[in-house]
Design an enzyme around this catalytic site. Structure first.
Site, PDB file in Angstrom:
ATOM      1  N   HIS A  23      -0.926  -2.506  -4.551  1.00  0.00           N
ATOM      2  CA  HIS A  23      -0.386  -3.457  -5.532  1.00  0.00           C
ATOM      3  C   HIS A  23      -0.387  -2.930  -6.968  1.00  0.00           C
ATOM      4  O   HIS A  23      -0.682  -3.659  -7.914  1.00  0.00           O
ATOM      5  CB  HIS A  23      -1.162  -4.771  -5.474  1.00  0.00           C
ATOM      6  N   HIS A  45       2.705 -12.618  -5.709  1.00  0.00           N
ATOM      7  CA  HIS A  45       1.583 -12.746  -4.782  1.00  0.00           C
ATOM      8  C   HIS A  45       0.992 -14.157  -4.810  1.00  0.00           C
ATOM      9  O   HIS A  45      -0.232 -14.325  -4.824  1.00  0.00           O
ATOM     10  CB  HIS A  45       0.510 -11.708  -5.101  1.00  0.00           C
ATOM     11  N   ARG A  65       0.808  -1.218   0.000  1.00  0.00           N
ATOM     12  CA  ARG A  65       0.000   0.000   0.000  1.00  0.00           C
ATOM     13  C   ARG A  65       0.846   1.275   0.000  1.00  0.00           C
ATOM     14  O   ARG A  65       1.933   1.314   0.579  1.00  0.00           O
ATOM     15  CB  ARG A  65      -0.933   0.011   1.214  1.00  0.00           C
ATOM     16  N   GLU A 112       5.182 -12.487   0.879  1.00  0.00           N
ATOM     17  CA  GLU A 112       5.580 -11.588  -0.197  1.00  0.00           C
ATOM     18  C   GLU A 112       6.869 -10.865   0.195  1.00  0.00           C
ATOM     19  O   GLU A 112       6.863 -10.012   1.075  1.00  0.00           O
ATOM     20  CB  GLU A 112       4.471 -10.581  -0.475  1.00  0.00           C
TER      21      GLU A 112
END
Length: 356
Positions: A112, A186, A87, A321
């Site tokens: 993203h 992801h 974010r 991630e």
């Protein structure tokens, strides 16, 4: 699946996009029969087949078996994320005295890469084989202004499967104008191949993590994990800690936080996390050059989408991630994510699979 004499890569049609572009699925197979399937849409990892302690294979990542659900991939299943993973507060940042506004696709924030993002675009794919590995080199050029980001960014992502059952992800980018960049993958993992991940055991080599506000933006604090549910330095059953009464777990509905990795080496790969699934014996180790890793426990998966093996259930998989920190363009004490002309963005992550 049984061991094969040599590595291989095959290409088959997977579907057609609304604009008429044809999507392919590439299957990478190593000498032990491990397979990784990837799409040239979003450079998406759609399947990973690995053996358990008895040699039985299962697909250990979430995905879809047809193209249509990937056109509305709101959970970003398996995709390359860019230009910026995680974010950015209110989709805003300032760079070299200029203000930029990105898409607010996760109100009130940018998430993203935005409404299009690297997960929604076609990549040029170039398969390759060697005696000891098989892979695909994906390339694309992100134009100036795409999703609101400055500069033309030329990106290469290489997926390489070796004969030690390790999947290497190598990222490379150059730009003609200063821009934030924070690439990641992801993929959602479930080492049992079914059910939820509450019985999985996880360790993360991190003494600190980043607490977040109500909008999941880091507060700026690098908090000590000691005495909290975020102390995952020893292997921990996820279900034993995920519902502990803790404000940060309440905000994320479970784990959805960036961990500040302990670095053993200034260069090269460090072991960031290890996941074990006791029933199957499958183990996944995550090595990276990145300073952080986002552990997401699938808290927003709700069964509304049908995956390859039925409904994608609540906490049905986990993400690890590897990345720089969320909202880094707005937090100057975080490691910088700004790439400038003449510089090269280069990083590597490895997912290594085994059984015990």
């Amino acid at each position: 699946m049984t061991p094969v004499d040599s590595v291989s890569v095959t290409q088959l049609p997977f579907g057609t996009l609304p604009d008429g572009q044809h999507v392919s699925v590439f299957t990478l197979t190593n000498r032990h029969g491990m397979q990784v399937k990837v799409l040239d849409l979003g450079a998406i990892i759609s399947e990973i087949h690995v053996p358990d302690r008895n040699g039985s294979f299962a697909d250990v990542v979430l995905g879809f078996d047809r193209i249509e659900p990937y056109l509305h991939n709101s959970a970003f299943l398996g995709a390359v994320i860019g230009r910026f993973g995680n974010r950015i507060a209110e989709g805003r940042f300032s760079l070299d005295g200029k203000d930029y506004q990105l898409a607010v696709n996760n109100p009130p924030n940018h998430l993203h890469g935005g409404n299009q993002g690297f997960h929604q675009v076609m990549w040029q794919a170039a398969p390759f084989t060697r005696d000891d590995a098989v892979g695909i080199k994906f390339t694309r050029s992100s134009p100036h202004g795409e999703d609101g980001y400055p500069g033309k960014l030329d990106v290469t992502v290489v997926y390489e499967l070796d004969n030690d059952n390790a999947l290497h992800l190598r990222y490379h980018a150059v730009t003609d104008q200063a821009t934030p960049i924070n690439l990641t993958n992801h993929s959602y993992f479930n080492l049992a191949g079914q059910g939820d991940i509450l019985g999985h055991e996880l360790s993360i080599d991190a003494d600190r993590y980043l607490p977040v506000d109500a909008g999941s933006i880091p507060t700026g604090e690098l908090a000590d994990v000691s005495g909290t549910p975020f102390d995952l330095r020893q292997s921990t059953v996820i279900g034993s800690s995920i519902d502990v009464q803790h404000e940060q777990l309440r905000i994320g509905r479970g784990y959805d936080h960036n961990f500040v990795l302990n670095k053993q080496a200034d260069h090269g790969l460090n072991l960031a996390a290890t996941v074990r699934e006791p029933q199957s014996g499958r183990v996944m180790q995550v090595y990276t050059q990145e300073p952080g890793i986002q552990f997401y426990s699938g808290n927003f998966l709700d069964g509304s989408q049908q995956g390859k093996q039925g409904a994608i259930c609540y906490r049905g998989a986990l993400c690890l991630e590897t990345q720089h920190f969320p909202d880094s363009p707005n937090q100057s004490h975080f490691p910088s994510t700004i790439l400038r002309p003449g510089q090269v963005y280069q990083t590597q992550t490895v997912y290594r699979f085994s059984a015990e």
